[in-house]
Write an enzyme that holds these catalytic residues in place. Structure first.
Site, short mmCIF file in Angstrom:
data_model
loop_
_atom_site.label_atom_id
_atom_site.label_comp_id
_atom_site.label_asym_id
_atom_site.label_seq_id
_atom_site.Cartn_x
_atom_site.Cartn_y
_atom_site.Cartn_z
CD GLU A 163 -3.04 -0.71 0.00
OE1 GLU A 163 -3.13 0.46 -0.44
OE2 GLU A 163 -3.69 -1.66 -0.47
CD GLU A 192 4.83 -21.65 10.76
OE1 GLU A 192 4.81 -21.77 12.00
OE2 GLU A 192 3.89 -21.15 10.09
#
Length: 302
Positions: free
Chosen positions: A85, A116
């Site tokens: 953004e 992960e």
């Protein structure tokens, strides 16, 4: 492993939602809403720690460095969301704020199992973007124990980059691997261990604070207006014109003409109108003011 999980706040059972499976829709919603209201208060408690992250980030930007978010699962996605953004909101280069998640871009829409759990992947992902000592790395893990994030923070710190660990548990494992930590404790989730709920909300709020505050300090706002908005579509062009009108008091037509003459750079158009100068002069004033519209106008008047 089970014993370690049992002591984490993010894994505790919420006493208020023990009978949630017996409740109707509105009762469930009320519990969730009341629990969510606790998030902002938890974030308030860690504002001094968030300030440290903002200072690290601002220093990185001033030195030509980057802000890099890194995490796995929901934590990684939150970093990517905040990063993507920044270009449309602040006209930043896409490399200036980056979001990296375990498993790569594919993992944003579909979980990559096991990614992960590998600290080496965190390190290699940072090496792949050419991390330097001028960058700031924010490792995000609600549990505070994700190996991928630990590996990333260890590597970042070893080369001199500034590091922040963002978690939702006290004395988190990742906190020990960073220059500074933000441990925002929001309490047990409505659904036990589902950290996409309150924990994720708290982390999104904090990431928004870090990026927005840093960009404001970089001169990408005038008053509370997004003067560095990237005009890439009709909606954003209309927003830019509206911003120019609000700041300068100019008519729609004058603002549009100035924006187009300024190559769709709202800041340049604003300085052109407010200081009554040419496009070239406005560009030079902004450069002298390090991008600050307020300072550029002040330089023109002085």
């Amino acid at each position: 492993m089970g014993e370690n999980l049992a002591i984490l706040t993010t894994e505790l059972r919420n006493e208020r939602s023990m009978n949630i499976d017996h409740l109707g829709p509105m009762e469930i919603l009320r519990i969730m809403n009341e629990e969510d209201q606790k998030v902002a208060l938890a974030v308030q408690e860690v504002l001094p720690d968030v300030e440290v992250a903002v200072k690290f980030t601002f220093d990185s930007f001033r030195n030509g460095g980057r802000l890099v978010y890194i995490g796995a699962g929901t934590s990684g996605r939150l970093g990517v969301l905040d990063a993507v953004e920044c270009p449309p909101t602040f006209s930043t280069d896409p490399q200036m704020v980056q979001g990296i998640m375990a498993g790569g871009e594919r993992a944003f829409v579909k979980a990559i199992e096991g990614a992960e759990d590998q600290p080496g992947l965190g390190e290699s992902d940072l090496k792949d973007i050419g991390l330097t000592e001028n960058d700031t790395v924010i490792g995000i893990a609600a549990s505070g124990r994700t190996p991928y994030v630990i590996g990333a923070l260890k590597y970042a710190r070893s080369i001199g980059a500034k590091t922040i660990a963002l978690s939702c548990n006290k004395n988190a494992a990742i906190s020990k691997e960073a220059d500074h930590s933000i441990e925002v404790v929001v309490g047990p989730e409505v659904l036990t261990g589902s950290t996409r709920l309150k924990a994720a909300t708290a982390h999104k709020m904090i990431l928004n604070m870090i990026s927005t505050s840093s960009m404001v300090l970089m001169g990408k706002a005038y008053e509370n207006l997004m003067v560095d908005v990237h005009v890439s579509n009709k909606k954003l062009k209309e927003r830019a014109i509206s911003i120019i009108c609000k700041i300068t008091g100019a008519s729609y037509e004058t603002a549009l003409e100035a924006l187009e003459e300024a190559d769709l750079q709202a800041k340049t158009a604003i300085v052109m109108i407010k200081a009554a100068v040419t496009k070239q002069a406005a560009v030079e004033l902004l450069a002298k003011a390090n991008g600050s519209v307020r300072m550029a106008i002040g330089h023109a008047k002085s």
